[in-house]
Design a protein around this motif. Structure first.
Motif, short mmCIF file in Angstrom:
data_model
loop_
_atom_site.label_atom_id
_atom_site.label_comp_id
_atom_site.label_asym_id
_atom_site.label_seq_id
_atom_site.Cartn_x
_atom_site.Cartn_y
_atom_site.Cartn_z
N ALA A 66 10.16 0.91 -4.56
CA ALA A 66 10.50 -0.01 -3.48
C ALA A 66 9.27 -0.67 -2.88
N GLY A 67 9.51 -1.71 -2.07
CA GLY A 67 8.44 -2.40 -1.37
C GLY A 67 7.87 -1.55 -0.25
N GLY A 68 6.86 -2.10 0.44
CA GLY A 68 6.27 -1.37 1.54
C GLY A 68 4.83 -1.74 1.78
N ALA A 69 4.06 -0.79 2.27
CA ALA A 69 2.69 -1.02 2.71
C ALA A 69 1.75 -1.32 1.55
N ASP A 70 0.58 -1.87 1.88
CA ASP A 70 -0.43 -2.20 0.88
C ASP A 70 -0.90 -0.94 0.14
N VAL A 71 -1.18 -1.12 -1.15
CA VAL A 71 -1.81 -0.06 -1.94
C VAL A 71 -3.27 0.06 -1.53
N SER A 72 -3.77 1.28 -1.42
CA SER A 72 -5.16 1.47 -1.03
C SER A 72 -6.10 0.83 -2.06
N PRO A 73 -7.05 -0.01 -1.62
CA PRO A 73 -8.01 -0.60 -2.55
C PRO A 73 -8.84 0.43 -3.30
N ASP A 74 -8.97 1.64 -2.75
CA ASP A 74 -9.68 2.70 -3.45
C ASP A 74 -9.06 2.98 -4.82
N ARG A 75 -7.76 2.73 -4.92
CA ARG A 75 -7.05 3.03 -6.17
C ARG A 75 -7.43 2.06 -7.29
N TYR A 76 -8.01 0.91 -6.94
CA TYR A 76 -8.46 -0.02 -7.98
C TYR A 76 -9.93 -0.40 -7.78
N ASN A 77 -10.68 0.55 -7.15
CA ASN A 77 -12.13 0.45 -7.02
C ASN A 77 -12.58 -0.85 -6.35
N ALA A 78 -11.90 -1.21 -5.28
CA ALA A 78 -12.25 -2.42 -4.54
C ALA A 78 -12.63 -2.06 -3.10
N ILE A 79 -13.43 -2.89 -2.49
CA ILE A 79 -13.76 -2.74 -1.07
C ILE A 79 -12.61 -3.29 -0.25
N LYS A 80 -12.21 -2.57 0.78
CA LYS A 80 -11.07 -2.95 1.60
C LYS A 80 -11.34 -4.26 2.33
N ASP A 81 -10.42 -5.22 2.15
CA ASP A 81 -10.46 -6.49 2.87
C ASP A 81 -9.97 -6.26 4.30
N VAL A 82 -10.45 -7.08 5.23
CA VAL A 82 -10.03 -6.93 6.63
C VAL A 82 -8.52 -7.18 6.79
N ALA A 83 -7.91 -7.92 5.86
CA ALA A 83 -6.49 -8.23 5.96
C ALA A 83 -5.60 -7.15 5.33
N THR A 84 -6.20 -6.18 4.63
CA THR A 84 -5.43 -5.13 3.98
C THR A 84 -5.02 -4.07 4.99
N GLY A 85 -3.76 -3.67 4.92
CA GLY A 85 -3.22 -2.73 5.88
C GLY A 85 -3.66 -1.29 5.64
N GLU A 86 -3.26 -0.43 6.56
CA GLU A 86 -3.59 0.99 6.49
C GLU A 86 -2.98 1.62 5.25
N ALA A 87 -3.77 2.41 4.55
CA ALA A 87 -3.31 3.05 3.32
C ALA A 87 -2.29 4.15 3.62
N ARG A 88 -1.33 4.31 2.73
CA ARG A 88 -0.38 5.42 2.77
C ARG A 88 -0.74 6.34 1.60
N ILE A 89 -1.65 7.28 1.86
CA ILE A 89 -2.22 8.08 0.79
C ILE A 89 -1.15 8.90 0.08
N ASP A 90 -0.21 9.45 0.85
CA ASP A 90 0.84 10.27 0.22
C ASP A 90 1.71 9.43 -0.70
N ARG A 91 2.05 8.23 -0.26
CA ARG A 91 2.91 7.38 -1.08
C ARG A 91 2.19 6.88 -2.32
N ASP A 92 0.93 6.47 -2.17
CA ASP A 92 0.17 6.03 -3.33
C ASP A 92 0.12 7.13 -4.39
N GLY A 93 -0.23 8.33 -3.96
CA GLY A 93 -0.34 9.44 -4.91
C GLY A 93 0.97 9.77 -5.59
N PHE A 94 2.03 9.80 -4.80
CA PHE A 94 3.35 10.13 -5.33
C PHE A 94 3.82 9.09 -6.34
#
Length: 235
Positions: A66-94
C-alpha cells in the motif's frame, strides 16, 4: 468449491484519533479493502512487523504493497532531501523483507504508490526525492490530503497494458517522489505526460506490477481484478 484468494495488504503504524481515543494504531484506508472485496478477494491486513514475513507469505495467495510515507533514503544510499518525510524504519524493513520473499515464491504482487517506490528500491533502484524540483510543477501532488489527476500511457504488450489497455485519461495521484534509476530486472510500463515513470513490472514474474497512482480510489478495479485472477490457486 473454489476458495477466494487471500490478499495481504501492508499497513502503517501511526498515531491516530478515533472516537475517544488518541493512540498509536495500525492503519489502512478502507478503499484498499473494498477494492479487493469487490473483485472476489479476501483482504488481510499486515502490520509492519519485521521478521514475520516468512510465516505471512506462506499463508497468502497475493500481496498488495500500500501507499504511505516516504522510503528512507538510507535504503538507496542517498542523502536525505529537506522535502523527504520522516522515515518509517519498521515499515521499510518489513516491506523489503516481504518483497524479497514474495519474489522468491512468485507471489502475485501489486505495489501502489509508496509500494512501487520500495519495490524499486528493493531491486537496487533509486528515487527522485522531490519531483517539483525536477519537473517545475506539482501536478503529481497538488492537494494536501487529496488527489490530483493526470493521464497515463502504457507500453503495449506489458502486464499493465493487458490490465488497463493503451492508457487512462485520468488517474488519482498523490506523490512527490518517483522512480529515478530502475531496479534490477524491472522495466517501465507506464508514464505520465511529463515523462515520469508511473508503472514498473518484472517480466520474469507472472504478476509483479507497481503503479504510482492510487487505483484503490478509482471506480474501475481492473488492477485489483488482475491481481486476484493471478492469485487464484497461488498456494
Amino acid at each position: 468449491m473454489i476458495k477466494s484468494p487471500v490478499i495481504g495488504v501492508t499497513t502503517y503504524r501511526e498515531r491516530a484519533m478515533y472516537g475517544q481515543w488518541d493512540n498509536v494504531a495500525v492503519l489502512l484506508p478502507e478503499a484498499y479493502v473494498s477494492s479487493i472485496r469487490a473483485v472476489g478477494g479476501v483482504p488481510v491486513l499486515l502490520p509492519p512487523e519485521p521478521g514475520t514475513g516468512v510465516e505471512l507469505v506462506e499463508r497468502l495467495d497475493g500481496l498488495v504493497l500500500a501507499g504511505g510515507a516516504d522510503v528512507s533514503p538510507d535504503r538507496y544510499n542517498a542523502i536525505k532531501d529537506v522535502a523527504t518525510g520522516e522515515a518509517r524504519i519498521d515499515r521499510d524493513g518489513f516491506e523489503l523483507e516481504l518483497i524479497q520473499l514474495a519474489w522468491e515464491r512468485a507471489l502475485p504482487t501489486l505495489a501502489i504508490c509508496r509500494g512501487l517506490q520500495i519495490l524499486n528500491v528493493a531491486r537496487g533502484g533509486t528515487l527522485v526525492q522531490h519531483l517539483p524540483d525536477l519537473l517545475g510543477h506539482e501536478q503529481h501532488d497538488p492537494v494536501s490530503g487529496g488527489f490530483g489527476s493526470h493521464g497515463v500511457r502504457t507500453q503495449p504488450g506489458t502486464l499493465l497494458a493487458k490490465a488497463i489497455g493503451d492508457g487512462v485519461e485520468s488517474v488519482p495521484t498523490h506523490h512527490h517522489q518517483a522512480v529515478d534509476s530502475l531496479g534490477v530486472g524491472l522495466v517501465a510500463s507506464g508514464w505520465s505526460e511529463d515523462g515520469t515513470i508511473e508503472a514498473i513490472e518484472d517480466p520474469s514474474q507472472d504478476f509483479l506490477l507497481g503503479v504510482q497512482w492510487h487505483p484503490e480510489v478509482m471506480d474501475e478495479h481492473d488492477l485489483f481484478r488482475a491481481l486476484v485472477r493471478a492469485s487464484q490457486g497461488a498456494r
